[in-house]
Motif scaffolding. Sequence first.
Motif, PDB file in Angstrom:
ATOM      1  N   MET A   1       0.714  -1.287   0.077  1.00 48.79           N
ATOM      2  CA  MET A   1      -0.185  -0.082  -0.091  1.00 48.79           C
ATOM      3  C   MET A   1       0.666   1.344   0.090  1.00 48.79           C
ATOM      4  SD  MET A   1      -2.971  -0.994   2.720  1.00 48.79           S
ATOM      5  CE  MET A   1      -3.706   0.318   2.750  1.00 48.79           C
ATOM      6  N   GLY A   2       2.255   1.349   0.822  1.00 51.13           N
ATOM      7  CA  GLY A   2       2.851   2.527   0.842  1.00 51.13           C
ATOM      8  C   GLY A   2       3.473   2.705  -0.499  1.00 51.13           C
ATOM      9  N   PHE A   3       3.744   1.461  -1.239  1.00 49.61           N
ATOM     10  CA  PHE A   3       4.621   1.609  -2.611  1.00 49.61           C
ATOM     11  C   PHE A   3       3.611   2.154  -3.608  1.00 49.61           C
ATOM     12  CE2 PHE A   3       5.312  -0.302  -6.708  1.00 49.61           C
ATOM     13  CZ  PHE A   3       6.621   0.449  -6.943  1.00 49.61           C
ATOM     14  N   ARG A   4       2.375   1.601  -3.494  1.00 51.23           N
ATOM     15  CA  ARG A   4       1.136   2.022  -4.362  1.00 51.23           C
ATOM     16  C   ARG A   4       0.821   3.544  -4.130  1.00 51.23           C
ATOM     17  NH1 ARG A   4      -1.479   3.582  -7.352  1.00 51.23           N
ATOM     18  NH2 ARG A   4      -3.509   3.033  -8.191  1.00 51.23           N
ATOM     19  N   TYR A   5       0.967   3.875  -2.908  1.00 57.22           N
ATOM     20  CA  TYR A   5       0.435   5.363  -2.724  1.00 57.22           C
ATOM     21  C   TYR A   5       1.876   6.455  -3.107  1.00 57.22           C
ATOM     22  CZ  TYR A   5       0.220   9.862  -0.212  1.00 57.22           C
ATOM     23  OH  TYR A   5       0.247  11.020   0.225  1.00 57.22           O
TER      24      TYR A   5
END
Length: 293
Positions: free
Chosen positions: A25-29
């Motif tokens: 999720m962090g990478f996606r954000y």
Amino acid sequence: ENRNTNSDWIKILAISFSIILLIGMGFRYTLTTDFALEYIENNIEKILTDELSKEVEIENVSGDAWKHLILEQIKFTKSDYELSIDKISLTYSFFDFIMGTPEIDSIFIDGGDMELTMDKLNDEFFQHSIPNIQGTDYDIHLRNIQIINSTFRVNSSGYLPDSSISIKDVTFQGSLKNEGQKSINIHDLSFKIEHGRLPQTLVFGLDGSITDDQITLDELLLGVGESIIEGRLGADLNSNVLTGNIGSDKINLNDFIHNFSKDSSELEVELGLEGSDRQLKLSLFVNGPSIQN
């Protein structure tokens, strides 16, 4: 004791999954942040500059790097031409690029404006001024390419009668694939040509395909005033064989030549082509009021 062990494993798996999910999720954000978009902008400029041997500037990049990017105010500059594009919109799958199968679902180009100065027509000009598609050694598939509202101007005192020609209202829809064999499919290409010595604006359109060894123009159209010329052409690049026919039920010579006699201006014309570079057969049929049968 076994129950405690199983419970510990479940907790470990749950924590591991949660950590992986949070990282994902962090990478996606991150792909939506200004930092990521600026990094992408700088790398696109560097790659294009290295590949095309031209200075490339991009004013702004926005969107979501996972699936969609918008590039605005792109400029390519070199001594012999300038190219500016208002907007390029890309739709793709980030996962495909990670897996090494780059496929772009769609690329939309709006407001292209190119000015080309061509005083010396030689091999060096084509090698350094025009991108060499044949030289690409990487696989890529552009599923849908669309170009609208674009203009192309050529300045050449040595090769053009009035030193310049304008190609306006350029629209294109097609696809490009470079996977072993290179191919370009043209679903629709149209533009208008304006030149000082022509009484009317020329309207040009075609659809067809181009591969490493074959050029096929399924539909070729040229419209000038009341005259419409249509045809089909095919070329086998391995055997150098050319076939095709071009013709019109009505050609008004006043559309091409100023002040032509109106009584003898309308013609019916058909031109046939067949053969190779060594032996080419041409057939011509012309009929009109001023031609004796």
